[in-house]
Design an enzyme around this catalytic site. Structure first.
Site, PDB file in Angstrom:
ATOM      1  N   ASP A   1     -24.125   7.317  -9.194  1.00 40.98           N
ATOM      2  CA  ASP A   1     -22.902   7.882  -8.646  1.00 40.98           C
ATOM      3  C   ASP A   1     -23.055   8.089  -7.137  1.00 40.98           C
ATOM      4  O   ASP A   1     -23.730   7.320  -6.467  1.00 40.98           O
ATOM      5  CB  ASP A   1     -22.595   9.202  -9.369  1.00 40.98           C
ATOM      6  CG  ASP A   1     -21.111   9.467  -9.520  1.00 40.98           C
ATOM      7  OD1 ASP A   1     -20.475   9.769  -8.493  1.00 40.98           O
ATOM      8  OD2 ASP A   1     -20.583   9.376 -10.645  1.00 40.98           O
TER       9      ASP A   1
ATOM     10  N   HIS B   1     -18.255  14.657  -6.464  1.00 40.24           N
ATOM     11  CA  HIS B   1     -17.997  13.905  -7.698  1.00 40.24           C
ATOM     12  C   HIS B   1     -19.252  13.702  -8.525  1.00 40.24           C
ATOM     13  O   HIS B   1     -19.280  13.972  -9.726  1.00 40.24           O
ATOM     14  CB  HIS B   1     -17.359  12.551  -7.352  1.00 40.24           C
ATOM     15  CG  HIS B   1     -17.043  11.700  -8.532  1.00 40.24           C
ATOM     16  ND1 HIS B   1     -17.911  10.757  -9.020  1.00 40.24           N
ATOM     17  CD2 HIS B   1     -15.948  11.654  -9.329  1.00 40.24           C
ATOM     18  CE1 HIS B   1     -17.363  10.160 -10.072  1.00 40.24           C
ATOM     19  NE2 HIS B   1     -16.168  10.682 -10.277  1.00 40.24           N
TER      20      HIS B   1
ATOM     21  N   SER C   1     -13.669   9.620 -15.053  1.00 42.70           N
ATOM     22  CA  SER C   1     -15.034   9.884 -14.600  1.00 42.70           C
ATOM     23  C   SER C   1     -15.624  11.117 -15.260  1.00 42.70           C
ATOM     24  O   SER C   1     -16.844  11.231 -15.396  1.00 42.70           O
ATOM     25  CB  SER C   1     -15.053  10.096 -13.078  1.00 42.70           C
ATOM     26  OG  SER C   1     -14.872   8.899 -12.381  1.00 42.70           O
TER      27      SER C   1
END
Length: 424
Positions: free
Chosen positions: A162, A205, A357
């Site tokens: 990621d 994120h 996600s």
């Protein structure tokens, strides 16, 4: 732990990737214009292959027997005289947002609610739980799943490929693999730290994704691997290298909360390689509300190890209806409650995010629970069982417009999944 109270509201565009410390400029690895996947044998040497192609070796197979794959960075496409077999598969590498072969974070439009600093340990249940997640975990049966799988994923490594994570966050201090295994393929170093600042891009994120895995499988180890930069893009070479590296480091599950609208045959090939080794790969379906799912999630119904060990994941809401943003397709395998999922955020905070996600790491954590407990089914049937044991989201006409396009049955049910697959 008392319920945390929102102190600020962060609007995040999840189409951008996470960025790290605002006072430290982001470093970046050398980025070749093209990348080649070249078949090599034990008699080949990195120097000879690099010289033949006029490129730079990005990754070289270890303990190669038979034919193996090396990744070579190229400044330009190889001359035709090299021949297709010699040059291997060649693709554009850098930030090709609309072109084939790029890997970009598929994290569209959501809001993140930022909470005040928290230095206390937290967990997925009990007094230190994040209270905002209680409806989510009740929906998928997490508390009962933990009682059914008391090892909680112990002995299982989950690679989170990621934007990096906040390596200093208190929540992760006992949950990461040894620092010697960490890797930043974007920054070309061994410190996969998120880069950016609060409220800019998709900062946080990767931290959120890793924290979701950790809440579902608290005893699993997270292997943080960074491939996304501050602008939200990731090169083909970085993603491919990270997937191979994760498998070599012993990861049993790889989470890919990222994707591309077009397929990269190089990334497809490396996923085929690691799934053939029994490594599970979980990929998000994308957030464009389209009747198609992003790559590599779209590969999950291919024959062979891709179909057996790769799982595609979309998002639903707490009423088991399709999330407004989630992609859908008849090839989509499963959905999870991916809206307003709270998890660690950089600088010791907690934030809620929405997107496919966020649903994907729930499946990655669920696989870790099963693998840690011990299976009573064949490993190649595990993702199939997860999809088949899901809660039926089509019952009584629900999701009529998306019939058979939100998974084999629909929303993940960890209790039924563990009952069907693990030794009780």
């Amino acid at each position: 732990m008392k319920p945390v109270i929102p102190t600020a509201l962060l609007t995040a565009s999840l189409l951008a990737a996470c960025s790290s410390n605002p006072t430290t400029p982001a470093t970046q690895a050398a980025r070749p214009a093209f990348v080649s996947a070249v078949q090599v044998t034990a008699t080949d040497t990195p120097a000879a292959v690099a010289q033949r192609l006029g490129g730079t070796i990005l990754s070289w197979p270890t303990d190669c027997t038979g034919s193996c794959t090396a990744l070579v960075g190229l400044a330009e496409r190889p001359a035709a005289t090299l021949g297709a077999q010699s040059a291997g598969t060649v693709e554009a590498n850098r930030d090709v947002f609309s072109g084939g072969g790029s890997m970009t974070a598929v994290m569209g439009g959501s809001r993140a609610y930022i909470f005040g600093d928290s230095q206390t340990p937290w967990s997925s249940s009990g007094e230190n739980a994040i209270p905002e997640n209680a409806p989510l975990w009740q929906k998928i049966g997490l508390e009962q799943a933990h009682s059914m799988a008391p090892k909680l994923g112990a002995g299982v490594t989950v690679a989170v490929i990621d934007s990096g994570i906040d390596l200093t966050h208190p929540a992760f201090q006992d949950s990461l693999t040894d620092a010697s295994s960490w890797k930043d393929f974007y920054g070309a170093d061994n410190l996969p730290q998120e880069e950016g600042e609060i409220g800019v891009g998709g900062y946080g994120h990767g931290t959120n994704v890793a924290g979701i895995v950790m809440q579902v499988a608290p005893a699993a180890k997270i292997l943080p691997l960074r491939v996304l930069g501050p602008d939200g893009s990731g090169d083909v070479a970085g993603v491919a290298q990270a997937i191979l590296y994760a498998a070599d480091q012993g990861a049993k599950v790889i989470n890919l909360s990222l994707g591309s609208v077009e397929n990269s045959s190089i990334v497809e090939d490396v996923i085929r390689q690691v799934t053939a080794r029994g490594v599970y790969v979980v990929a998000s379906a994308g957030n464009a509300n389209q009747n198609s799912i992003s790559y590599p999630a779209a590969l999950a119904t291919r024959k062979g190890s891709l179909g057996e060990y790769l799982l595609s994941v979309g998002s639903s809401d707490l009423n088991d209806l399709k999330s407004s943003f989630s992609n859908y397709a008849r090839t989509l395998e499963i959905v999870g409650p991916g809206e307003n999922v709270y998890s660690p955020y950089p600088d010791g905070r907690v934030a809620g995010w929405s997107g496919t996600s966020m649903a994907a790491p729930m499946m990655a954590g669920g696989l870790a629970l099963a693998l840690g407990q011990g299976l009573k089914v064949s490993g190649k049937d595990l993702t199939k069982k997860m999809a088949e044991s899901a809660f039926d989201v089509y019952n009584n006409g629900a999701n009529e417009a998306y019939k058979d396009m939100l998974g084999v049955k629909g929303r993940v049910d960890l209790v039924k999944f563990l009952k069907d697959t693990t030794q009780q």
